[in-house]
Design an enzyme around this catalytic site. Structure first.
Site, short mmCIF file in Angstrom:
data_model
loop_
_atom_site.label_atom_id
_atom_site.label_comp_id
_atom_site.label_asym_id
_atom_site.label_seq_id
_atom_site.Cartn_x
_atom_site.Cartn_y
_atom_site.Cartn_z
N CYS A 1 0.87 -1.17 0.00
CA CYS A 1 0.00 0.00 0.00
C CYS A 1 0.91 1.22 0.00
O CYS A 1 1.67 1.44 0.96
CB CYS A 1 -0.89 -0.02 1.24
SG CYS A 1 -1.98 1.41 1.29
N CYS B 1 -3.37 6.82 -4.95
CA CYS B 1 -3.04 5.39 -4.81
C CYS B 1 -1.60 5.09 -5.27
O CYS B 1 -1.30 5.15 -6.48
CB CYS B 1 -4.04 4.52 -5.59
SG CYS B 1 -3.85 2.77 -5.18
O1 PYC Z 1 -1.76 3.75 -1.99
O2 PYC Z 1 -1.29 1.77 -2.78
C1 PYC Z 1 -2.04 2.56 -2.22
C2 PYC Z 1 -3.36 2.07 -1.78
C3 PYC Z 1 -3.91 0.84 -1.98
C4 PYC Z 1 -5.17 0.85 -1.38
C5 PYC Z 1 -5.37 2.10 -0.83
N1 PYC Z 1 -4.24 2.83 -1.09
#
Ligand code: PYC
Length: 310
Positions: free
Chosen positions: A88, A236
């Site tokens: 994550c 993300c």
């Molecule tokens: O930042 O990789 C990320 C992530 C995955 C799920 C929520 N954030």
């Protein structure tokens, strides 16, 4: 009454809840072994930490564990409202900021062990953190899937520490006011991929859907649906890594060039990559802030001790 210390932070809008010390002994040594142990024997703790009434669907949790390697600052297992994550990106930034807040690390380079491999990170003197993710790669280009309610959709399947389907959409669709429609669209895409037998490597489930719209040169707005049906308030980190792998495979971004992703909340990640074998090592830069230092309480007779979900 059981008590658990947690530190909350947010990375470009997306929350991370770090559990500083687990209340039980864990078997296993590596992060992958301990993740499996947590899933098999202690899943109630995940639910109690993340689900309402103590949490909410967007929080990603992180268990801080002793590392195998003396060169690592910590071992981390990430989890959410549905289960456990391989890696994550925003969460790794939250963990590093938390370790700094606790006085366990200072600015400079650090290593974290995760279930899908070690990552390197650099904590800078302000709130900025750069993570060097595990190797990312594109698995399949231009997969078209016929959805139940949203027509057909074409995208790439790529690994960025989790499995992603990465698809372009018109800019006007990617707006905060359309979050419910976007969740419905992504769920439809995700189910349709599964029904069509589209997978990552070795039949892996594609559990993250990433939509993006170019808004300026080397800049996109994006939206990521996470496995439990919550959407990522940040751009993300693993999704940005998957996108970088696709750009590299298409020759659309040179090594070292900066790619910017902006989430619906205005969170910004800047990514670049170096070639590694058939894939890339992505570097993702973002910012994280501490929001709370709390003691969660779990009363023995609380019927919602392990949270609730709809
Ligand atoms: O930042 O990789 C990320 C992530 C995955 C799920 C929520 N954030």
């Amino acid at each position: 009454m059981e008590r658990l210390e947690v530190i909350d932070s947010h990375t470009e809008g997306e929350p991370t809840r770090v559990v500083i010390a687990l209340p039980m002994e864990l078997g296993g040594r590596t992060a992958a072994e301990r993740r499996d142990e947590l899933a098999r024997h202690h899943d109630g703790l995940r639910r109690a930490l993340i689900l309402e009434p103590r949490g909410h669907e967007a929080i990603v949790g992180a268990y801080l564990l002793p590392p195998v390697s003396e060169h690592a600052s910590a071992q981390v297992v990430f989890f959410n409202n549905e289960g456990y994550l391989g890696m994550c990106g925003h969460g790794a930034m939250g963990v590093l900021r938390t370790l700094q807040y606790l006085g366990r690390i200072g600015t400079g380079r650090h290593r974290l062990e995760t279930p899908v491999g070690d990552i390197q990170a650099e904590l800078l003197s302000d709130e900025t953190i750069a993570i060097e993710n595990v190797r990312a790669f594109r698995h399949e280009k231009d997969r078209t899937v016929r959805t139940r309610e949203h027509g057909s959709c074409r995208g790439d399947i790529a690994w960025g520490g989790n499995w992603f389907f990465v698809a372009e959409r018109p800019e006007e669709e990617l707006r905060l006011s359309r979050q419910s429609e976007l969740v419905a669209l992504c769920l439809d895409i995700r189910d349709s991929l599964e029904q069509a037998g589209a997978t990552g490597e070795d039949g892996a489930l594609i559990d993250h859907i990433e939509l993006y719209a170019p808004i300026a040169p080397r800049t996109t707005r994006n939206f990521v649906l996470c496995p439990g049906g919550a959407w990522d308030r940040s751009p993300c980190g693993t999704g940005t890594s998957a996108k970088l792998a696709c750009l590299a495979a298409d020759g659309a971004l040179a090594p070292g060039e900066v790619w910017t992703q902006i989430s619906l909340t205005g969170g910004v990640f800047r990514g670049s990559y170096e070639i590694e074998g058939e894939g890339v090592i992505p570097t993702i830069v973002g910012r994280a802030w501490i929001t709370a230092e709390s003691t969660l309480l779990f009363e023995a007779d609380d019927p919602l001790r392990e949270g609730w979900t709809s």
